[in-house]
Scaffold this motif. Structure first.
Motif: not given
Length: 129
Positions: A57-72
């Protein structure tokens, strides 16, 4: 085949990142070939042989995911987390900020791959054996 309950029992033994290799060994014994953990709600999909899958099951309230990746920046957060400097929820929020949508642990290949929203591989780590 394995159940979510069996996986929860194995996971309950994990107190820190140092316990992760033993957790992987427990999953191998259960027959788990890998799993995907989704940052947005924390649910995990486990897979085994013959296309067998089971999801938590889901574990927590929704976390927004950025559409821009910051790999560093993500690598900085990952290193800090693996060093025990952050808890799991902090790390998940940092993943979302950096555009990491999920990670896949491949027990056969002993890798952990981090993906963005579009399903692109952002980082591949070798899991210590």
């Amino acid at each position: 085949m394995f159940t979510i309950e069996q996986i929860k029992e194995a996971h309950a033994k994990v107190k820190s990142g140092a316990d992760f290799p033993n957790y992987i060994q427990d999953l191998i014994i259960l027959g788990v070939k890998g799993y995907d953990t989704f940052v947005n709600d924390g649910h995990t999909e486990y897979y085994g042989v013959n296309n067998y899958t089971v999801a938590s099951d889901e574990k927590y309230d929704l976390i927004p995911i950025s559409s821009t990746v910051n790999k560093e920046r993500f690598i900085e957060f990952l290193v800090a987390h693996q060093d025990g400097q952050t808890d799991y929820m902090t790390f998940c929020n940092q993943c979302g900020q950096c555009g990491i949508a999920k990670w896949r642990v491949d027990i056969i290949e002993m890798t952990c791959i981090y993906f963005d929203l579009a399903g692109n591989e952002i980082l591949i780590e070798k899991i210590p054996g």
